[in-house]
Design a protein around this motif. Structure first.
Motif: not given
Length: 268
Positions: A243-246, A254-258, A260-268
């Motif tokens: 996976t390319a996600l972190s 372990l909680e996947p996050i997107f 994007l730039g300086k914004n971090r968003k947890r995946t649902e």
């Protein structure tokens, strides 16, 4: 030379041609299928990934694909046993898009891991390994839970030697032994807890492909951006991409996050 899927498939086919092997190139999806005509088993190779590696590594990229394909085809035509080889059973991490069963319907043994990953189980054969499936378990009379326990025990015995790099005030650790089980170390919970205790900022993890783990000690927003770029680069070049996600590592999870730039968003 301009390389495309059909040309690359021709090169690989020429290197792998032999007795009891058939080839089919799917031009729509740029996938080369290789089957053992005796066992009916085979594998598919995505030309896009091979070409991406070829553009930087040239013949070395082709050599590696041919080597792994030869090993896989050899495994498919050989009978194996779990009994007496308990120390050779390990977990392997795969993406959730990885097949749940072989083409003939024989289901692999696997467990859910994160929203992006699954845990499969493998019998190490030296230069390669085979995934453990229902047919092998039934033949050996093994309970799936026995495989899970043995594999989890064995993965804790693997070395966790790290390389370290500091970029823009953030520390990045790389585990890359190329033993086939680098990503599997993510299941070594005591090691993760030790790493968590050693980081000063936020602990983030990337599992871009089978042969690497990246652990980041993130001290600022730039650290997330750098981790995302690293993960995407490794993901694009790996032989077995995951996976390319972190992920954020918090409270033992372990909680996947997107990113994007300086914004971090947890995946649902």
């Amino acid at each position: 030379m301009k390389m495309d899927g059909r040309k690359m498939a021709g090169i690989i086919k020429e290197r792998l041609k032999g007795e009891n092997r058939s080839f089919h190139f799917d031009s729509k999806n740029d996938v080369l299928r290789i089957d053992n005509t005796v066992t009916g088993k085979g594998l598919s190779i995505e030309m896009g990934r091979v070409i991406a590696n070829w553009e930087t590594a040239k013949e070395k990229a082709v050599d590696e694909v041919v080597y792994y394909a030869e090993q896989a085809l050899h495994v498919m035509g050989t009978e194996h046993s779990l009994t007496g080889r308990e120390k050779s059973i390990f977990p392997v991490i795969r993406s959730t898009s990885f097949p749940e069963e072989e083409s003939e319907g024989n289901q692999f043994l696997f467990d859910e891991h994160t929203a992006e990953t699954r845990i499969y189980y493998a019998l190490d054969l030296g230069n390669t390994y085979r995934l453990i499936d229902k047919r092998l378990l039934d033949k050996e009379g093994w309970d799936p839970e026995r495989v899970r326990q043995v594999a989890r025990f064995n993965v804790r015995s693997l070395p966790t030697t790290l390389k370290k790099d500091t970029v823009a005030g953030n520390i990045f650790y790389f585990l890359n032994t190329n033993d086939g089980y680098d990503a599997s170390r993510i299941l070594n919970e005591s090691w993760l807890r030790e790493m968590k205790q050693s980081v000063k900022g936020t602990m983030a993890v990337a599992l871009p492909h089978q042969d690497v783990i990246i652990i980041a000690d993130v001290e600022n927003d730039t650290g997330y951006d750098i981790l995302a770029q690293m993960a995407m680069s490794f993901f694009a070049s790996g032989h077995v991409p995951i996976t390319a996600l972190s992920f954020l590592y918090e409270d033992g999870e372990l909680e996947p996050i997107f990113i994007l730039g300086k914004n971090r968003k947890r995946t649902e």
